[in-house]
Scaffold this motif. Sequence first.
Motif, mmCIF file in Angstrom:
data_model
loop_
_atom_site.group_PDB
_atom_site.id
_atom_site.type_symbol
_atom_site.label_atom_id
_atom_site.label_comp_id
_atom_site.label_asym_id
_atom_site.label_seq_id
_atom_site.Cartn_x
_atom_site.Cartn_y
_atom_site.Cartn_z
ATOM 1 N N ARG A 10 0.857 -1.184 0.000
ATOM 2 C CA ARG A 10 0.000 0.000 0.000
ATOM 3 C C ARG A 10 0.891 1.231 0.000
ATOM 4 O O ARG A 10 1.703 1.435 0.904
ATOM 5 N N ALA A 11 0.709 2.048 -1.022
ATOM 6 C CA ALA A 11 1.536 3.243 -1.172
ATOM 7 C C ALA A 11 1.084 4.333 -0.215
ATOM 8 O O ALA A 11 -0.051 4.348 0.269
ATOM 9 N N ARG A 15 0.518 8.193 -3.929
ATOM 10 C CA ARG A 15 1.732 7.686 -4.584
ATOM 11 C C ARG A 15 1.521 6.317 -5.227
ATOM 12 O O ARG A 15 2.467 5.601 -5.527
ATOM 13 N N GLY A 16 0.265 5.965 -5.456
ATOM 14 C CA GLY A 16 -0.025 4.668 -6.071
ATOM 15 C C GLY A 16 0.625 4.488 -7.426
ATOM 16 O O GLY A 16 1.140 3.411 -7.738
ATOM 17 N N GLU A 17 0.619 5.535 -8.250
ATOM 18 C CA GLU A 17 1.250 5.438 -9.572
ATOM 19 C C GLU A 17 2.760 5.272 -9.443
ATOM 20 O O GLU A 17 3.374 4.555 -10.234
ATOM 21 N N LEU A 19 4.290 3.742 -6.939
ATOM 22 C CA LEU A 19 4.498 2.353 -6.518
ATOM 23 C C LEU A 19 4.310 1.411 -7.698
ATOM 24 O O LEU A 19 5.092 0.474 -7.886
ATOM 25 N N LEU A 20 3.296 1.666 -8.513
ATOM 26 C CA LEU A 20 3.062 0.838 -9.687
ATOM 27 C C LEU A 20 4.259 0.906 -10.645
ATOM 28 O O LEU A 20 4.715 -0.119 -11.152
ATOM 29 N N ARG A 39 -3.854 -3.209 -9.586
ATOM 30 C CA ARG A 39 -3.956 -2.086 -8.661
ATOM 31 C C ARG A 39 -5.375 -2.041 -8.125
ATOM 32 O O ARG A 39 -6.304 -2.566 -8.730
ATOM 33 N N ASP A 42 -7.211 2.894 -2.708
ATOM 34 C CA ASP A 42 -6.322 3.129 -1.563
ATOM 35 C C ASP A 42 -4.856 2.935 -1.927
ATOM 36 O O ASP A 42 -4.035 2.574 -1.076
ATOM 37 N N ASP A 43 -4.524 3.148 -3.223
ATOM 38 C CA ASP A 43 -3.124 3.107 -3.671
ATOM 39 C C ASP A 43 -2.438 1.778 -3.381
ATOM 40 O O ASP A 43 -1.278 1.731 -2.989
ATOM 41 N N ARG A 44 -3.178 0.672 -3.582
ATOM 42 C CA ARG A 44 -2.596 -0.656 -3.375
ATOM 43 C C ARG A 44 -2.173 -1.283 -4.692
ATOM 44 O O ARG A 44 -2.809 -1.080 -5.723
ATOM 45 N N VAL A 45 -1.092 -2.054 -4.630
ATOM 46 C CA VAL A 45 -0.563 -2.768 -5.793
ATOM 47 C C VAL A 45 -0.357 -4.228 -5.398
ATOM 48 O O VAL A 45 0.158 -4.523 -4.318
#
Length: 85
Positions: A10-11, A15-17, A19-20, A39, A42-45
């Motif tokens: 979880r970013a 900042r999800g992009e 982390l991706l 993805r 909640d910015d999870r990868v």
Amino acid sequence: MTVALMWEARAVPGRGEDLLAWVSEQRLPEEPLRRETFRAPDDRVLVITWWERSYDDQVPELPEPDGELVTRAVHRWRFEAVPDA
């Protein structure tokens, strides 16, 4: 036997992009049979890799991202394939 490894992080909010992009750049020392990246809100990868190995065998795993990129340690799970009944 096929083993699947799940790697989920979880970013930091927003900042999800990043982390991706980070996880897309990560290379393993061996190529898995298959690798998929997902993805979620909640910015999870999530990354799932499949390996032709026994459940307890060593397999390459993705590293931990920089602490400034994620809100917590990566969650990791290992599963073995079950033949269809």
